[in-house]
Design an enzyme around this catalytic site. Structure first.
Site, PDB file in Angstrom:
ATOM      1  N   CYS A 171      78.538 139.013 110.199  1.00 13.04           N
ATOM      2  CA  CYS A 171      78.851 138.018 111.309  1.00 13.04           C
ATOM      3  C   CYS A 171      80.269 138.520 111.979  1.00 13.04           C
ATOM      4  CB  CYS A 171      79.268 136.600 110.632  1.00 13.04           C
ATOM      5  SG  CYS A 171      77.990 136.065 109.677  1.00 13.04           S
TER       6      CYS A 171
ATOM      7  N   ARG B 106      77.794 145.444 114.585  1.00 15.86           N
ATOM      8  CA  ARG B 106      77.723 145.178 113.281  1.00 15.86           C
ATOM      9  C   ARG B 106      76.774 144.678 112.339  1.00 15.86           C
ATOM     10  NH1 ARG B 106      83.289 143.828 111.741  1.00 15.86           N
ATOM     11  NH2 ARG B 106      82.570 141.948 110.708  1.00 15.86           N
TER      12      ARG B 106
ATOM     13  N   TRP C 178      74.811 136.624 110.778  1.00 14.93           N
ATOM     14  CA  TRP C 178      73.892 137.444 109.961  1.00 14.93           C
ATOM     15  C   TRP C 178      73.532 136.592 108.857  1.00 14.93           C
ATOM     16  CZ3 TRP C 178      74.469 139.868 104.993  1.00 14.93           C
ATOM     17  CH2 TRP C 178      73.497 140.813 104.547  1.00 14.93           C
TER      18      TRP C 178
ATOM     19  N   ASN D 233      83.241 133.067 109.351  1.00 19.74           N
ATOM     20  CA  ASN D 233      82.613 134.447 108.530  1.00 19.74           C
ATOM     21  C   ASN D 233      83.081 133.939 107.120  1.00 19.74           C
ATOM     22  OD1 ASN D 233      82.071 135.459 111.033  1.00 19.74           O
ATOM     23  ND2 ASN D 233      83.632 136.959 110.987  1.00 19.74           N
ATOM     24  N   GLY D 234      82.302 134.379 106.372  1.00 20.72           N
ATOM     25  CA  GLY D 234      82.482 134.381 104.753  1.00 20.72           C
ATOM     26  C   GLY D 234      81.513 133.539 104.194  1.00 20.72           C
TER      27      GLY D 234
ATOM     28  N   GLU E  26      71.938 159.459  98.754  1.00 23.92           N
ATOM     29  CA  GLU E  26      72.352 159.344 100.180  1.00 23.92           C
ATOM     30  C   GLU E  26      70.997 159.709 101.052  1.00 23.92           C
ATOM     31  OE1 GLU E  26      74.438 157.729 101.584  1.00 23.92           O
ATOM     32  OE2 GLU E  26      74.327 158.465 103.639  1.00 23.92           O
TER      33      GLU E  26
ATOM     34  N   LYS F 277      69.580 156.773 103.557  1.00 21.52           N
ATOM     35  CA  LYS F 277      69.439 156.852 104.750  1.00 21.52           C
ATOM     36  C   LYS F 277      67.973 156.702 105.180  1.00 21.52           C
ATOM     37  CE  LYS F 277      72.529 156.428 105.691  1.00 21.52           C
ATOM     38  NZ  LYS F 277      73.561 156.403 105.332  1.00 21.52           N
TER      39      LYS F 277
ATOM     40  N   GLU G 162      67.007 152.714 104.631  1.00 25.21           N
ATOM     41  CA  GLU G 162      67.658 151.863 105.786  1.00 25.21           C
ATOM     42  C   GLU G 162      66.901 151.720 106.994  1.00 25.21           C
ATOM     43  OE1 GLU G 162      71.661 153.667 105.367  1.00 25.21           O
ATOM     44  OE2 GLU G 162      72.179 151.324 105.305  1.00 25.21           O
TER      45      GLU G 162
ATOM     46  N   HIS H 257      61.462 161.568  82.573  1.00 22.48           N
ATOM     47  CA  HIS H 257      61.859 160.562  81.796  1.00 22.48           C
ATOM     48  C   HIS H 257      61.267 159.290  82.206  1.00 22.48           C
ATOM     49  CE1 HIS H 257      64.342 162.974  79.167  1.00 22.48           C
ATOM     50  NE2 HIS H 257      64.867 163.458  80.155  1.00 22.48           N
TER      51      HIS H 257
ATOM     52  N   LYS I 182      76.704 146.317 109.820  1.00 24.92           N
ATOM     53  CA  LYS I 182      77.509 147.199 109.628  1.00 24.92           C
ATOM     54  C   LYS I 182      78.569 147.292 108.752  1.00 24.92           C
ATOM     55  CE  LYS I 182      79.000 151.553 110.855  1.00 24.92           C
ATOM     56  NZ  LYS I 182      78.354 152.586 110.163  1.00 24.92           N
TER      57      LYS I 182
HETATM   58  O1  M6R Z   1      82.395 150.254 105.130  1.00 27.20           O
HETATM   59  P1  M6R Z   1      81.965 150.520 103.924  1.00 27.20           P
HETATM   60  O2  M6R Z   1      81.781 152.148 103.717  1.00 27.20           O
HETATM   61  O3  M6R Z   1      83.004 149.770 102.836  1.00 27.20           O
HETATM   62  O4  M6R Z   1      80.406 150.168 103.742  1.00 27.20           O
HETATM   63  C1  M6R Z   1      79.702 150.402 102.530  1.00 27.20           C
HETATM   64  C2  M6R Z   1      78.203 150.129 102.631  1.00 27.20           C
HETATM   65  O5  M6R Z   1      78.052 148.746 103.313  1.00 27.20           O
HETATM   66  C3  M6R Z   1      77.826 151.246 103.658  1.00 27.20           C
HETATM   67  O6  M6R Z   1      78.100 152.416 103.194  1.00 27.20           O
HETATM   68  C4  M6R Z   1      76.063 150.757 103.894  1.00 27.20           C
HETATM   69  O7  M6R Z   1      75.650 151.266 102.560  1.00 27.20           O
HETATM   70  C5  M6R Z   1      75.585 151.604 105.167  1.00 27.20           C
HETATM   71  N1  M6R Z   1      74.810 150.853 105.818  1.00 27.20           N
HETATM   72  C6  M6R Z   1      75.227 152.920 104.611  1.00 27.20           C
HETATM   73  O8  M6R Z   1      74.424 153.744 105.556  1.00 27.20           O
END
Ligand code: M6R
Length: 607
Positions: free
Chosen positions: A2, A27, A75, A99-100, A483, A487, A490, A506, A602
């Site tokens: 948000c 965001r 959001w 927000n929150g 990672e 990626k 996502e 395992h 974001k």
């Molecule tokens: O802004 P931050 O690094 O604290 O965010 C943490 C995660 O929300 C962020 O890395 C998220 O996993 C991304 N979408 C990864 O691509």
């Protein structure tokens, strides 16, 4: 996640708010809305989906004369993305954006026993506010009555909030409050501007005031009455804002994510500026006598930043011989953790606003630990809360899928490990010199070698289906596997997992068949033979293997050849580019919105 904007003044407010919301678009959001209080009374516009739908809803409407106006990108957390659930929420006389999360919203709804127009937690705020305002014994001073009604409302809320509220009895005013979610304002000659982060204010205000937790008050076009949690008036503390607009352009790339992948060599070069002298690493942010105090380290973060923390744990242990524990912030904060008071607590965050990481930081601080933030956004809540900080120097990252912030985090952690190792004398001269040579070389490594992007593009068409991906690696390449999988999932919405290569036998190996795609990170400088055996076990069970390696490997169905290096970190950074590009190409072929993937935000400012 948000976003909030607000404005009081005589400028045309619909376009001002819509431009501000556009700055917050990256965001992630699923609906948006604005409300204005001016000559025409209260007017609201809300729409599901992208801002263009809100623009259509607003149509020809333009504000006339002085207004108080608020806007929001939502959001969804409570209730699906729909017009009724979009902010601003309103009742007869007032509108609110928030927000929150209001954690006790269900109890408050039950207590209010009213008909609600949405499923959101936010709507209780405006109901409470109007109830308190109606019951104010003396409403002869509308400003005092409004403030008292807001205070009574805030006292009933549990959870986190950044709130802007307009109400008919206070034309030309905005009531505001902050607890746990960022909110700031700036005053210019043409009015007072609010936002939940810098971006909408840059280019409009030269200075801003970041509200502290617990602060609230009332604003008009040229003055802000700022109060602390006890209701005592406080002087706003201003901070400078960058002069230039933060709007990053795609510079010829198809997406921000692609541009950000290609920016990585420049980011790494920026990180090294002023920090390497011959064979020595210096981090001016951290005096060595300060570092020497600590007996160990806790690294704490979420998502991609957590993967960087894991990579950092291998580096800090190996190079600085420090005991390191790594924590997922959302788990850590409710675990009643036992912390070593002599340890350093390090949080890692791109945005500096991740609610879980911020709360974990506060918890560690509350227990008396010294704290350090590795963060990409100066003046963010996390930077302002930590005792010390190192800025990541990655520049604004717009793609929701983090790329250059991750390489910046890992490089910064590598420098920290070398700097700390030097201070503790855990590194002999030769070792340090080899490390520094590799650090310098990493900049060039992040430029994808000729033809590799094309190769990944061509290869990607074979990997659009199947029942899942396993990214596997060992040692430093395990966090990289995590990672790579994050990626891919996502932005492609395909199922992908990162796994330590040695753990496949395992359990997960039960999934192996030709439709299970194994992406094997086979570093020649790090347990190559061990990983090779693990991959052979999967190949024997018919999994389709994509090997990312500098070595020949005849059991792979496809090889993505990287350049031969003599240092694992160089392999790490080149493989990182490969997994980022692979995710990008698969998602692009699937026709997905790479920069704003579904359901993601974001900056995750709710827990
Ligand atoms: O802004 P931050 O690094 O604290 O965010 C943490 C995660 O929300 C962020 O890395 C998220 O996993 C991304 N979408 C990864 O691509």
């Amino acid at each position: 996640m948000c976003g909030i904007v607000g404005y009081i003044g005589a400028r045309e407010a619909t376009s001002l708010l819509l431009t501000g919301l556009k700055e917050l678009e990256y965001r992630g959001y699923d609906s948006a809305g604005i409300a204005l209080l001016g000559r025409d009374g209260l007017r609201s516009f809300r729409a599901v989906g992208k801002l263009v739908n809100l623009v259509t809803k607003v149509g020809d409407y333009r504000s006339q004369g002085a207004v108080a106006a608020i806007g929001h990108t939502r959001w969804a957390t409570h209730g699906k993305p729909s017009e009724e659930n979009a902010h601003p929420h309103g009742l007869r006389h007032s509108r609110v954006v928030h927000n929150g999360i209001i954690e006790n919203h269900a109890a408050l709804r039950a207590m209010l026993a009213k008909k609600f127009a949405s499923q959101t937690d936010t709507e209780v705020i405006v109901h409470l506010f109007e109830k308190h305002l109606e019951n104010m014994p003396d409403a002869s001073d509308p400003e005092l009555a409004g403030l008292a009604a807001l205070r009574a409302t805030l006292d009933e809320l549990h959870g986190a909030y950044a709130i802007l509220l307009i109400t008919e009895s206070l034309p030309g005013k905005i009531l505001f409050a902050r607890k746990g979610s960022p909110l700031q304002f700036g005053i210019t000659a043409d009015g007072c501007h609010f936002a939940s982060s810098d971006a909408p204010l840059v280019g409009i205000c030269r200075e801003t005031v970041y509200l502290e937790d617990g602060q609230w008050g009332i604003a008009s076009a040229d003055t802000v009455r700022l109060l602390d949690a006890q209701g005592i008036r406080v002087e706003p503390k201003t901070a400078a804002l960058p002069a230039s607009s933060l709007v990053a352009q795609k510079e010829g790339f198809r997406t921000f994510m692609e541009k950000e992948i290609y920016e990585q060599p420049r980011v790494l070069a920026d990180i090294l500026t002023g920090r390497l002298r011959d064979d020595a690493v210096t981090l001016e942010e951290l005096p060595t006598d300060w570092l020497q105090r600590f007996s160990g380290v806790t690294l704490c973060a979420c998502g991609t930043s957590y993967h960087a923390a894991l990579a950092g744990s291998y580096l800090l242990e190996r190079l600085a011989r420090l005991p390191v524990r790594v924590e997922i912030a959302s788990e850590f904060r409710y675990r009643d953790p036992v912390l070593d008071p002599a340890g350093l607590f390090i949080v890692i965050s791109q945005s500096g606003e991740t609610a879980d990481t911020l709360e974990a930081l506060k918890l560690a601080k509350g227990q008396g630990l010294a704290t350090l933030a590795l963060c990409n956004v100066d003046n963010s809540s996390i930077v302002r809360t930590a005792d010390r900080s190192i800025l990541l120097r990655a520049g604004i990252e717009k793609g929701v899928a983090s790329t250059k912030a991750f390489s910046a985090q890992v490089m910064t952690l590598w420098l920290l490990a070398l700097y700390w190792g030097t201070a503790k004398a855990t590194l002999c001269r030769d070792r340090l010199s080899r490390e520094v040579i590799a650090v310098r070389a990493a900049v060039g490594v992040m430029t994808p070698p000729q033809g590799i992007h094309d190769r990944i593009h061509r290869l990607s068409k074979r990997y659009l289906h199947g029942h899942g991906f396993f990214f596997i690696g060992r040692d430093l390449f395990y966090p990289l596997a995590l990672e790579g999988a994050l990626k891919l999932k996502e932005i492609s919405y395909l199922h992908a997992e990162g796994y330590p290569a040695g753990e496949m036998k395992h359990g997960p190996i039960a999934l192996a068949d030709a439709r299970l795609f194994t992406i094997a990170l086979m570093a020649r400088n790090s347990l190559y033979d061990k990983v090779r055996s693990n991959v052979e076990e999967l190949s024997a069970r018919d999994s389709t293997i994509v090997a990312i390696t500098a070595e020949p490997f005849d059991l792979a169905d496809d090889i993505i050849q990287i350049r031969p290096y003599d240092h694992p970190m160089l392999e790490f950074f080149e493989m990182l580019t490969v997994v980022q590009l692979l995710a990008l190409e698969v998602a692009t072929r699937l026709g997905n919105d790479v920069d704003m993937p579904r359901n993601l935000a974001k900056s995750v400012t709710v827990e």
